[in-house]
Design an enzyme around this catalytic site. Structure first.
Site, PDB file in Angstrom:
ATOM      1  CG  HIS A  41      -1.906  -1.090   1.517  1.00 28.86           C
ATOM      2  ND1 HIS A  41      -1.651  -2.041   2.364  1.00 28.86           N
ATOM      3  CD2 HIS A  41      -2.751  -1.481   0.782  1.00 28.86           C
ATOM      4  CE1 HIS A  41      -2.776  -2.834   2.393  1.00 28.86           C
ATOM      5  NE2 HIS A  41      -3.392  -2.610   1.145  1.00 28.86           N
ATOM      6  CG  ASP A 154      -5.806  -7.140  -5.353  1.00 28.60           C
ATOM      7  OD1 ASP A 154      -6.767  -7.840  -5.007  1.00 28.60           O
ATOM      8  OD2 ASP A 154      -5.075  -6.659  -4.935  1.00 28.60           O
TER       9      ASP A 154
HETATM   10  P1  AMP Z   1      -6.489  -3.953  -0.286  1.00 27.57           P
HETATM   11  O1  AMP Z   1      -6.327  -2.818   0.752  1.00 27.57           O
HETATM   12  O2  AMP Z   1      -6.037  -5.238  -0.181  1.00 27.57           O
HETATM   13  O3  AMP Z   1      -8.045  -3.828  -0.910  1.00 27.57           O
HETATM   14  O4  AMP Z   1      -5.744  -3.464  -1.432  1.00 27.57           O
HETATM   15  C1  AMP Z   1      -5.566  -1.859  -1.751  1.00 27.57           C
HETATM   16  C2  AMP Z   1      -4.641  -1.641  -2.976  1.00 27.57           C
HETATM   17  O5  AMP Z   1      -3.323  -2.062  -2.610  1.00 27.57           O
HETATM   18  C3  AMP Z   1      -5.116  -2.348  -4.123  1.00 27.57           C
HETATM   19  O6  AMP Z   1      -4.935  -1.728  -5.361  1.00 27.57           O
HETATM   20  C4  AMP Z   1      -4.273  -3.678  -4.076  1.00 27.57           C
HETATM   21  O7  AMP Z   1      -3.937  -4.242  -5.367  1.00 27.57           O
HETATM   22  C5  AMP Z   1      -2.950  -3.160  -3.646  1.00 27.57           C
HETATM   23  N1  AMP Z   1      -2.098  -4.185  -3.031  1.00 27.57           N
HETATM   24  C6  AMP Z   1      -2.173  -5.102  -1.986  1.00 27.57           C
HETATM   25  N2  AMP Z   1      -1.084  -5.691  -1.993  1.00 27.57           N
HETATM   26  C7  AMP Z   1      -0.122  -5.169  -3.012  1.00 27.57           C
HETATM   27  C8  AMP Z   1       1.089  -5.686  -3.183  1.00 27.57           C
HETATM   28  N3  AMP Z   1       1.753  -6.757  -2.454  1.00 27.57           N
HETATM   29  N4  AMP Z   1       1.935  -4.754  -4.154  1.00 27.57           N
HETATM   30  C9  AMP Z   1       1.155  -3.970  -4.794  1.00 27.57           C
HETATM   31  N5  AMP Z   1      -0.156  -3.582  -4.626  1.00 27.57           N
HETATM   32  C10 AMP Z   1      -0.598  -4.134  -3.551  1.00 27.57           C
END
Ligand code: AMP
Length: 284
Positions: A41, A154
């Site tokens: 994030h 994602d």
């Molecule tokens: P989430 O809080 O899991 O809904 O993720 C929020 C954002 O962070 C989304 O755009 C995810 O694709 C991105 N994200 C989560 N994990 C990663 C990672 N390991 N590398 C890059 N982006 C990430």
């Protein structure tokens, strides 16, 4: 000129704030998250910081994207900790709406990205991507960004949100950021916190499979069957893992491929213990 940091809690308050910033000629970037922030994030926040005057972090654990048997109730929540971390990346505003503010009683309108939402995670998580597309559209309407930053982790979500943004004329630039990984290759995820120590070791099988498939691809292998078999092997050898899917698909349309002749995504979803993890690699 910096603006005072503020947490906005309702769509109306957020939108009024963004309208003011736009009137002042500010370029706004939004980074939507469900909180439980990690280095992945933070990488998105830094990418946003590099491209805009104002960076808005949104934190909202969106109930409509969780299935009835999924982890909505136990999803990790730590707003104060998240904001402290995010401030190290220089965010300007946080939009942390309540569920009631986002979904007033009687809410019944959903966005469906018809084809792209069907396969892969859409097949195992019915309704998930309608929940994602709808909440992101609502976050866009409240934050009025010029740029929105999402992770390639994602991958299907990113493809869906790009298409929604184009199809519905949002006029927002969607920026994708490469996957951030731990030193052993495991993709960072808020859900890694659920893993017991032996499961955390077993989780390496996802990225190991992708690395093995990529090595075959670099050596000239172009058939989906062989690339998928290479990606499945470490998961099949791992007693704590259970494959949901391993698929090779066109990187834009997410249609299945038998031979790799154009940019493709090799995508995995697997349960490690009871935790569902995803990972992917673009082959082109
Ligand atoms: P989430 O809080 O899991 O809904 O993720 C929020 C954002 O962070 C989304 O755009 C995810 O694709 C991105 N994200 C989560 N994990 C990663 C990672 N390991 N590398 C890059 N982006 C990430």
């Amino acid at each position: 000129m910096t603006i005072p940091f503020e947490i906005l809690r309702t769509p109306a308050a957020m939108r009024a704030r963004s309208e003011d910033l736009r009137r002042d000629g500010k370029k706004i970037a939004v980074v939507p998250t469900m909180g439980a922030l990690h280095e992945g994030h933070l990488t998105l926040l830094r990418a946003a910081r590099a491209q805009a005057d104002i960076v808005i972090l949104t934190i909202f654990v969106n109930p409509t994207q969780f299935g009835p048997q999924e982890d909505l109730a136990k999803y990790p929540r730590d707003e104060a900790g998240d904001l402290a971390l995010a401030k190290t990346c220089g965010i300007d505003l946080a939009y942390c709406p309540t569920v009631d503010a986002m979904y007033p009683a009687g809410a019944q309108t959903f966005i469906e990205v018809r084809e792209l939402q069907q396969p892969m995670c859409g097949a195992s998580r019915p309704g998930h991507f309608a929940g994602v597309a709808t909440v992101v559209a609502k976050l866009f309407h409240a934050t009025l960004p010029h740029i929105a930053v999402f992770g390639e982790k994602d991958f299907q979500q990113l493809a869906i949100l790009r298409r929604m943004t184009r199809d519905l004329d949002f006029g927002i630039e969607i920026v994708g950021v490469p996957i951030v990984r731990e030193s052993d290759g495991v993709a960072l995820s808020s859900r890694n916190a659920y893993l017991k120590p032996d499961e955390r070791v077993a989780a390496r099988a996802l990225s190991a499979g992708l690395a093995a498939a990529e090595a075959k691809f670099k050596a000239g292998e172009r058939t989906a069957e062989a690339l998928i078999a290479a990606a499945r092997a470490p998961l099949e050898a791992e007693a704590l893992a259970r494959i949901d899917y391993v698929e090779l698909r066109d990187a834009t349309e997410l249609t299945p491929l038998t031979t790799l002749a154009r940019p493709a995504v090799l995508a995995i979803a697997a349960f490690v213990g009871t935790t569902r993890l995803i990972d992917n690699r673009v082959l082109s």
